[in-house]
Structures are given as structure tokens and as C-alpha cells.
Motif scaffolding. Structure first.
Motif, short mmCIF file in Angstrom:
data_model
loop_
_atom_site.label_atom_id
_atom_site.label_comp_id
_atom_site.label_asym_id
_atom_site.label_seq_id
_atom_site.Cartn_x
_atom_site.Cartn_y
_atom_site.Cartn_z
N UNK A 125 0.84 -1.20 0.00
CA UNK A 125 0.00 0.00 0.00
C UNK A 125 0.88 1.25 0.00
N UNK A 126 1.87 1.27 0.89
CA UNK A 126 2.76 2.43 1.01
C UNK A 126 3.51 2.68 -0.30
N UNK A 127 3.96 1.60 -0.95
CA UNK A 127 4.67 1.75 -2.22
C UNK A 127 3.76 2.37 -3.28
N UNK B 264 0.71 -3.34 8.71
CA UNK B 264 1.95 -2.64 8.99
C UNK B 264 1.88 -1.24 8.39
N UNK B 265 2.28 -0.24 9.19
CA UNK B 265 2.13 1.16 8.82
C UNK B 265 3.50 1.84 8.84
N UNK B 266 4.20 1.86 7.70
CA UNK B 266 5.53 2.49 7.66
C UNK B 266 5.44 3.99 7.92
N UNK B 267 6.55 4.57 8.40
CA UNK B 267 6.59 6.01 8.60
C UNK B 267 7.41 6.67 7.50
N UNK B 268 7.68 7.96 7.66
CA UNK B 268 8.44 8.70 6.64
C UNK B 268 9.82 9.08 7.16
N UNK B 269 10.26 8.42 8.21
CA UNK B 269 11.56 8.73 8.82
C UNK B 269 12.54 7.57 8.64
N UNK C 264 13.26 5.77 3.35
CA UNK C 264 11.90 5.88 3.91
C UNK C 264 10.93 6.31 2.81
N UNK C 265 9.68 5.89 2.95
CA UNK C 265 8.65 6.39 2.06
C UNK C 265 8.54 7.90 2.24
N UNK C 266 8.31 8.63 1.16
CA UNK C 266 8.46 10.08 1.19
C UNK C 266 7.28 10.78 1.89
N UNK C 267 7.62 11.81 2.62
CA UNK C 267 6.61 12.65 3.29
C UNK C 267 5.78 13.39 2.25
N UNK C 268 6.42 13.78 1.13
CA UNK C 268 5.75 14.58 0.12
C UNK C 268 4.72 13.76 -0.67
#
Length: 265
Positions: free
Chosen positions: A90-92, A110-115, A195-199
Motif C-alpha cells: 500500500x505504502x509503495x 503494517x504502517x511504515x513512517x516517513x523517517x 523511507x517512504x516520502x513525506x511529500x
């Protein structure tokens, strides 16, 4: 039919599972007029490929979802729903297609963060709840052309019954025992990623559905992930085990229709 009903809902399964595990939710939502697609990730469900012989990295594993997202027309938005390990796929997709997603729903996922690197959440789960993996069957698989063997796993019948499906019917547990396939957590692959991007990933509204009797991603761990991230809304199905789509499909559908009403505009 309202524009909300016309918006496509995409359901993403967890590790070792497939589109089949959403059958109750798909039927209920379609009976209400919603457009629903449950995707088989690579080497899962009815996909003929195998882990790790044919699918050995995270990008290959998630490609069916990425292809589906790429097919969404310009100006269209979907409701993306992920379960368990499906939270990483999902995050990807959120990172790659943020403008095509009205809201992302994490169901005991699972919920990845942006850090941190994506594998941080997995490492924290192993560290905080090490006993959850004591009875999972693991074995090394050697793939020609690869220098190191892959460690694959599959929960055996007792683990499925007591840790994943404990509130499900005997029929659904039997279905799980027949259908669950070997899984790979792609830890090394995910560890080497930024990390997955904040933007992009961080810009998509996230709704979390906590499963109150989840014995693998416990309530405490689910809330730890929520505190470690930025989410728009938290909902809970108190008597759902890890497989909420099977143990509490009506309640899950009620949550999803409420989310669609609030976010799919």
C-alpha cells in the motif's frame, strides 16, 4: 448510483494470502453497488509464480498492484485498502501514485513512517513481540544464481488457528489452511530502501482500522504504529481477530462504507 459508489475500491491482502481472503467483503460491497477489485500480489493466491524461485524481491511481489494503479485513469481516484503485510505494498503504491488515491485504509496492517527505512516497523514488531514467531515454520530455499538462500515461512495449522483465525469460522480456517502459501518478508530488500516520502506517501489521507482481538499485530502494537505516524482517523472493530475480513466482514464493510462517504469526494 452515486459517484461514491462508482469510485473503485482496491483490496490488498497480507503475506501468504491472496484475493480469495476478501471474498465476503467483495460480495457485501458489490451487493451495495460498489466497484471492488481484490488483487493477487505476485506468487500469491491464484498467481502461478512461486516464492522465491520466481519472485524474490519486493518490487516483483508488489508489481500486480502497481500495474493496477497505473491503469487508473487520469483524474480518477481509488480507495486503497491493505491488510497486514499488505501495508508495505500500500505504502509503495501511495508513494508512486499519491494523486490517484482518495484515502488509504490500513486494516490491522503494517504502517511504515516517513523517517525510517521500511523494515523498521518489521524490526520493531520482532523486537516487541518476539514470541509471536516461535511456532512459524521457516526453511531456507536456494535459488540458482543467488549466492544466499532465501528464508521463507508459512504459519502451520495451529498458528493459523490460534494467532490469525481464532475468531473465524471453522470453514474459513479450513480455507486458510488450504490456500495460504509460503511467504517472504523481503527484509533485506526493504532495509536498503529509503523511507517512504513525506511529500508523496505522507500526503495521502490514512485511516487505520484497529482489530481489537488481533493476536499477531496486537492492539498495543497497532497503537504504537499509529503514534509513530500521522493518520487522519482511527477506527476499531473490537471483536475482530487478525483476519477481520473473515471474522467480522459486516463490521469491516460498515467501516469501509463510512470511510468512502467521508473521504471519496
Amino acid at each position: 448510483m452515486s459517484s461514491q459508489n462508482e469510485m473503485k475500491i482496491i483490496l490488498v491482502h497480507g503475506a501468504g494470502h491472496g484475493a480469495w481472503c476478501w471474498y465476503k467483503v467483495v460480495a457485501m460491497l458489490r451487493s451495495q453497488g460498489y466497484s471492488v477489485t481484490a488483487v493477487d500480489l505476485a506468487a500469491c493466491g491464484s498467481d502461478p509464480r512461486r516464492i522465491p524461485e520466481d519472485v524474490s524481491n519486493f518490487d516483483e511481489y508488489s508489481q500486480p498492484l502497481m500495474d493496477l494503479m497505473a491503469s487508473v485513469g487520469e483524474g480518477e481516484k481509488v480507495v486503497l485498502v491493505g491488510h497486514s503485510f499488505g501495508g508495505f505494498s500500500l505504502a509503495a503504491a501511495m508513494d508512486a501514485f499519491p494523486d490517484k488515491i482518495a484515502v488509504a485504509v490500513f486494516v490491522a496492517a503494517f504502517l511504515p513512517d516517513t523517517v525510517h527505512s521500511p523494515t523498521y516497523i518489521l524490526e520493531q514488531h520482532f523486537e516487541q513481540l518476539p514470541d509471536k514467531y516461535n511456532d512459524v515454520e521457516v526453511k531456507a530455499a536456494v535459488v540458482p544464481g543467488k549466492s544466499e538462500p532465501f528464508i521463507i515461512s508459512r504459519p502451520h495449522s495451529k498458528v493459523l488457528a490460534t494467532t490469525f483465525y481464532q475468531n473465524c469460522s471453522f470453514e474459513d480456517l479450513t480455507l486458510g489452511n488450504i490456500m495460504v502459501r509460503p511467504e517472504l518478508d523481503f527484509q533485506e530488500d526493504l532495509r536498503n530502501r529509503a523511507a517512504f516520502s513525506k511529500e508523496r506517501y505522507g500526503s495521502v489521507d490514512k485511516v487505520i482500522i484497529v482489530c481489537g482481538e488481533d493476536a499477531i499485530l496486537t492492539v498495543d502494537f497497532q497503537h504504537w504504529m499509529i503514534k509513530n505516524n500521522t493518520v487522519k482517523e482511527v477506527m476499531e472493530i473490537k471483536e475482530a481477530d487478525h483476519m477481520a475480513m473473515l471474522s467480522k466482514p459486516k463490521e469491516l464493510c460498515q467501516c469501509l462504507t463510512k470511510i468512502i462517504k467521508n473521504y471519496a469526494k
